[in-house]
Design a protein around this motif. Sequence first.
Motif, short mmCIF file in Angstrom:
data_model
loop_
_atom_site.label_atom_id
_atom_site.label_comp_id
_atom_site.label_asym_id
_atom_site.label_seq_id
_atom_site.Cartn_x
_atom_site.Cartn_y
_atom_site.Cartn_z
N ALA A 5 -10.93 -21.82 -18.72
CA ALA A 5 -12.00 -22.82 -18.64
C ALA A 5 -13.11 -22.34 -17.71
O ALA A 5 -14.30 -22.50 -18.01
CB ALA A 5 -11.43 -24.15 -18.17
N ARG A 6 -12.73 -21.75 -16.58
CA ARG A 6 -13.74 -21.25 -15.63
C ARG A 6 -14.58 -20.12 -16.24
O ARG A 6 -15.79 -20.07 -16.05
CB ARG A 6 -13.07 -20.77 -14.35
CG ARG A 6 -12.60 -21.90 -13.48
CD ARG A 6 -12.42 -21.47 -12.05
NE ARG A 6 -11.83 -22.54 -11.27
CZ ARG A 6 -12.47 -23.59 -10.82
NH1 ARG A 6 -13.74 -23.74 -11.10
NH2 ARG A 6 -11.86 -24.53 -10.11
N ALA A 7 -13.92 -19.20 -16.93
CA ALA A 7 -14.65 -18.08 -17.55
C ALA A 7 -15.62 -18.60 -18.61
O ALA A 7 -16.77 -18.14 -18.69
CB ALA A 7 -13.67 -17.10 -18.17
N VAL A 8 -15.17 -19.57 -19.39
CA VAL A 8 -16.01 -20.11 -20.47
C VAL A 8 -17.22 -20.84 -19.91
O VAL A 8 -18.37 -20.60 -20.31
CB VAL A 8 -15.20 -21.04 -21.40
CG1 VAL A 8 -16.10 -21.79 -22.36
CG2 VAL A 8 -14.15 -20.24 -22.16
N THR A 9 -16.99 -21.75 -18.96
CA THR A 9 -18.12 -22.52 -18.42
C THR A 9 -19.05 -21.63 -17.60
O THR A 9 -20.26 -21.84 -17.59
CB THR A 9 -17.63 -23.72 -17.59
OG1 THR A 9 -16.71 -23.26 -16.58
CG2 THR A 9 -16.95 -24.75 -18.47
N GLY A 10 -18.48 -20.61 -16.95
CA GLY A 10 -19.34 -19.67 -16.21
C GLY A 10 -20.26 -18.92 -17.15
O GLY A 10 -21.46 -18.77 -16.88
N LYS A 11 -19.71 -18.47 -18.27
CA LYS A 11 -20.52 -17.74 -19.26
C LYS A 11 -21.53 -18.67 -19.94
O LYS A 11 -22.65 -18.27 -20.26
CB LYS A 11 -19.63 -17.07 -20.31
CG LYS A 11 -20.38 -16.15 -21.25
CD LYS A 11 -19.46 -15.40 -22.17
CE LYS A 11 -18.95 -14.12 -21.60
NZ LYS A 11 -19.96 -13.09 -21.38
#
Length: 195
Positions: A33-39
Amino acid sequence: MARKGKDPEALRSAITDAAEQIIIEDGFRACSARAVTGKAGCALGSLGYLFGGLDNVILEVNARTLLEMGNFMFAEAENMSGSPSQKLEALALGYFRYARDHLNRWEALFALRWSAQEELPSDYLALRDSLLERIATLFAGDMPATVEERSVLARTMYEAVHGIVVLGLDRRLGGSHEDVEQRIRLLVKKMSSAG
């Protein structure tokens, strides 16, 4: 909640695009979730608000993959004027070649686990089932079988080819990609002559 002033549909699309890119480049395990929202450039809460959780984002990506894979598989088989066996072979080899060339996307289709109590969304199930129906329909004129028998045959053919593809790409049993294609051709030949 979604960021104020940001169109929810545009944000949904940005989140799905980000997850898709992560899966393509780094694989399913990297899709947090963090990687997705960061991107995607949005707050972590946006993902939960718009999708209800990461699994539903991955399902959106997987739906895109199913459509792309289906179009790839059927591109050659549907335009073929050859025998049912040749059409079936083109379809099966198309499945393998898509998996080989888009391995991270393909693996994500099977990496997402749902508990026995959970049901996949109906629109996702409809998309998956439409691919199996497309296989059965492709051979409707060539098979003296009932609609139900064609449906079972389509599922059985998919499951058999999928097993060869999984083991072939895993390479635990050895062999090259050419060996995988040879085994698929042999399977199709045997299935086609069994009727």
